[in-house]
Design a protein around this motif. Structure first.
Motif, PDB file in Angstrom:
ATOM      1  N   ILE A  54      17.290  86.277  33.194  1.00 15.50           N
ATOM      2  CA  ILE A  54      16.686  85.245  32.340  1.00 15.50           C
ATOM      3  C   ILE A  54      17.239  83.872  32.705  1.00 15.50           C
ATOM      4  N   LEU A  55      18.545  83.825  32.949  1.00 15.76           N
ATOM      5  CA  LEU A  55      19.180  82.561  33.347  1.00 15.76           C
ATOM      6  C   LEU A  55      18.556  82.016  34.628  1.00 15.76           C
ATOM      7  N   TRP A  56      18.364  82.864  35.615  1.00 10.05           N
ATOM      8  CA  TRP A  56      17.818  82.430  36.896  1.00 10.05           C
ATOM      9  C   TRP A  56      16.323  82.141  36.828  1.00 10.05           C
ATOM     10  N   SER A  57      15.595  82.803  35.919  1.00  8.09           N
ATOM     11  CA  SER A  57      14.153  82.573  35.827  1.00  8.09           C
ATOM     12  C   SER A  57      13.807  81.430  34.877  1.00  8.09           C
ATOM     13  N   PHE A  58      14.772  80.914  34.127  1.00  4.83           N
ATOM     14  CA  PHE A  58      14.510  79.866  33.147  1.00  4.83           C
ATOM     15  C   PHE A  58      13.899  78.601  33.760  1.00  4.83           C
ATOM     16  N   PRO A  59      14.381  78.080  34.896  1.00  2.95           N
ATOM     17  CA  PRO A  59      13.732  76.887  35.472  1.00  2.95           C
ATOM     18  C   PRO A  59      12.255  77.116  35.813  1.00  2.95           C
ATOM     19  N   ALA A  60      11.940  78.270  36.365  1.00  5.52           N
ATOM     20  CA  ALA A  60      10.541  78.557  36.689  1.00  5.52           C
ATOM     21  C   ALA A  60       9.712  78.669  35.411  1.00  5.52           C
ATOM     22  N   LEU A  61      10.290  79.272  34.379  1.00  2.00           N
ATOM     23  CA  LEU A  61       9.599  79.394  33.105  1.00  2.00           C
ATOM     24  C   LEU A  61       9.323  78.021  32.500  1.00  2.00           C
ATOM     25  N   ILE A  62      10.303  77.139  32.545  1.00  2.00           N
ATOM     26  CA  ILE A  62      10.121  75.775  32.024  1.00  2.00           C
ATOM     27  C   ILE A  62       9.037  75.047  32.821  1.00  2.00           C
ATOM     28  N   LEU A  63       9.023  75.214  34.130  1.00  2.00           N
ATOM     29  CA  LEU A  63       8.001  74.586  34.962  1.00  2.00           C
ATOM     30  C   LEU A  63       6.612  75.094  34.598  1.00  2.00           C
ATOM     31  N   ILE A  64       6.471  76.390  34.406  1.00  2.00           N
ATOM     32  CA  ILE A  64       5.174  76.969  34.052  1.00  2.00           C
ATOM     33  C   ILE A  64       4.721  76.460  32.682  1.00  2.00           C
ATOM     34  N   VAL A  65       5.637  76.432  31.726  1.00  2.00           N
ATOM     35  CA  VAL A  65       5.294  75.923  30.392  1.00  2.00           C
ATOM     36  C   VAL A  65       4.885  74.454  30.476  1.00  2.00           C
ATOM     37  N   GLY A  66       5.613  73.655  31.254  1.00  2.00           N
ATOM     38  CA  GLY A  66       5.279  72.243  31.414  1.00  2.00           C
ATOM     39  C   GLY A  66       3.907  72.040  32.023  1.00  2.00           C
ATOM     40  N   ILE A  67       3.596  72.811  33.045  1.00  2.00           N
ATOM     41  CA  ILE A  67       2.268  72.727  33.667  1.00  2.00           C
ATOM     42  C   ILE A  67       1.198  73.131  32.654  1.00  2.00           C
ATOM     43  N   GLY A  68       1.482  74.169  31.862  1.00  2.00           N
ATOM     44  CA  GLY A  68       0.527  74.608  30.835  1.00  2.00           C
ATOM     45  C   GLY A  68       0.285  73.535  29.786  1.00  2.00           C
ATOM     46  N   VAL A  69       1.339  72.861  29.352  1.00  2.00           N
ATOM     47  CA  VAL A  69       1.194  71.797  28.355  1.00  2.00           C
ATOM     48  C   VAL A  69       0.377  70.641  28.928  1.00  2.00           C
ATOM     49  N   ILE A  70       0.659  70.249  30.159  1.00  2.00           N
ATOM     50  CA  ILE A  70      -0.103  69.166  30.794  1.00  2.00           C
ATOM     51  C   ILE A  70      -1.563  69.572  30.957  1.00  2.00           C
ATOM     52  N   TRP A  71      -1.804  70.799  31.395  1.00  2.00           N
ATOM     53  CA  TRP A  71      -3.175  71.280  31.578  1.00  2.00           C
ATOM     54  C   TRP A  71      -3.913  71.296  30.240  1.00  2.00           C
ATOM     55  N   TYR A  72      -3.246  71.804  29.188  1.00  2.00           N
ATOM     56  CA  TYR A  72      -3.878  71.879  27.868  1.00  2.00           C
ATOM     57  C   TYR A  72      -4.179  70.487  27.321  1.00  2.00           C
ATOM     58  N   SER A  73      -3.249  69.559  27.469  1.00  2.00           N
ATOM     59  CA  SER A  73      -3.479  68.213  26.947  1.00  2.00           C
ATOM     60  C   SER A  73      -4.585  67.508  27.720  1.00  2.00           C
ATOM     61  N   ARG A  74      -4.657  67.734  29.018  1.00  2.00           N
ATOM     62  CA  ARG A  74      -5.742  67.142  29.822  1.00  2.00           C
ATOM     63  C   ARG A  74      -7.083  67.733  29.427  1.00  2.00           C
ATOM     64  N   ARG A  75      -7.097  69.041  29.225  1.00  2.00           N
ATOM     65  CA  ARG A  75      -8.337  69.724  28.867  1.00  2.00           C
ATOM     66  C   ARG A  75      -8.821  69.255  27.502  1.00  2.00           C
ATOM     67  N   LYS A  76      -7.908  69.127  26.564  1.00  2.00           N
ATOM     68  CA  LYS A  76      -8.251  68.689  25.218  1.00  2.00           C
ATOM     69  C   LYS A  76      -8.724  67.234  25.229  1.00  2.00           C
ATOM     70  N   ALA A  77      -8.065  66.387  26.006  1.00  2.00           N
ATOM     71  CA  ALA A  77      -8.433  64.973  26.070  1.00  2.00           C
ATOM     72  C   ALA A  77      -9.735  64.762  26.843  1.00  2.00           C
ATOM     73  N   GLY A  78     -10.124  65.705  27.673  1.00  2.00           N
ATOM     74  CA  GLY A  78     -11.317  65.557  28.501  1.00  2.00           C
ATOM     75  C   GLY A  78     -12.613  65.805  27.767  1.00  2.00           C
ATOM     76  N   GLY A  79     -12.564  66.256  26.518  1.00  2.00           N
ATOM     77  CA  GLY A  79     -13.776  66.525  25.744  1.00  2.00           C
ATOM     78  C   GLY A  79     -14.503  65.242  25.371  1.00  2.00           C
ATOM     79  N   ALA A  80     -15.687  65.409  24.803  1.00  2.00           N
ATOM     80  CA  ALA A  80     -16.486  64.253  24.395  1.00  2.00           C
ATOM     81  C   ALA A  80     -15.786  63.535  23.247  1.00  2.00           C
ATOM     82  N   PRO A  81     -15.800  62.199  23.274  1.00  2.00           N
ATOM     83  CA  PRO A  81     -15.162  61.468  22.177  1.00  2.00           C
ATOM     84  C   PRO A  81     -15.948  61.656  20.886  1.00  2.00           C
ATOM     85  N   ALA A  82     -15.251  61.522  19.778  1.00  2.00           N
ATOM     86  CA  ALA A  82     -15.903  61.672  18.478  1.00  2.00           C
ATOM     87  C   ALA A  82     -16.922  60.543  18.303  1.00  2.00           C
TER      88      ALA A  82
END
Length: 169
Positions: free
Chosen positions: A121-149
């Motif tokens: 777990i200690l050794w995989s933690f940096p990769a896990l943080i990177l994956i979570v960070g990419i997921g957060v960026i992807w989700y925020s981009r996807r959410k922001a890319g929708g049609a404006p209200a």
């Protein structure tokens, strides 16, 4: 700088933050303080002394905790340096010295823990943080890319007030 025009201020800040985090995680700054090894600890055999130094830089001072025993002035670090040299003079291999110290003090004595079931777990933690960070960026981009209200039209009263304000200038 021509490529920066394609990034908005927010996405550029996100990109720079991600680059900073990646650089901070991947770089290893090796700032060496003066070695704490005393002249009376140094072995007469330069080959054994070099092995002792290599081992000492990877062993944690149990008192200082963020320093190797090679860098620490603590009494325990001195005792560990002498123990390493004693084991090398007796003919132990580097791995045998490390195993002896791990058996005696636990895995914590190693500045870079070994990869095993307890430390995966200690050794995989940096990769896990990177994956979570990419997921957060992807989700925020996807959410922001929708049609404006849609913007609601002004009521008659609001339109009259706006015209009145504009005429007053």
């Amino acid at each position: 700088m021509a490529t920066l025009k394609y990034f908005s201020g927010r996405s550029l800040a996100t990109l720079l933050l991600a680059a900073f985090i990646a650089a901070a995680g991947l770089t290893s700054v090796n700032i060496r303080s003066a070695w704490a090894v005393n002249p009376d600890e140094v072995l007469s055999d330069p080959v054994l002394e070099k092995r002792a130094r290599n081992l000492s830089t990877g062993l944690r001072c149990m008192v200082c905790q963020n320093q190797s025993i090679d860098d620490s002035d603590a009494d325990l670090a001195r005792d560990l340096r002498l123990l390493v040299r004693e084991r090398l003079v007796q003919g132990d291999t580097d791995e045998q010295v490390i195993d002896f110290l791990v058996d005696r003090y636990g895995e914590f004595v190693l500045l870079k823990p070994r990869l095993d079931q307890r430390t995966v777990i200690l050794w995989s933690f940096p990769a896990l943080i990177l994956i979570v960070g990419i997921g957060v960026i992807w989700y925020s981009r996807r959410k922001a890319g929708g049609a404006p209200a849609p913007i609601a039209p002004l009521s008659e009263e609001e339109t009259k007030r706006l015209e009145k304000l504009l005429d007053g200038q």
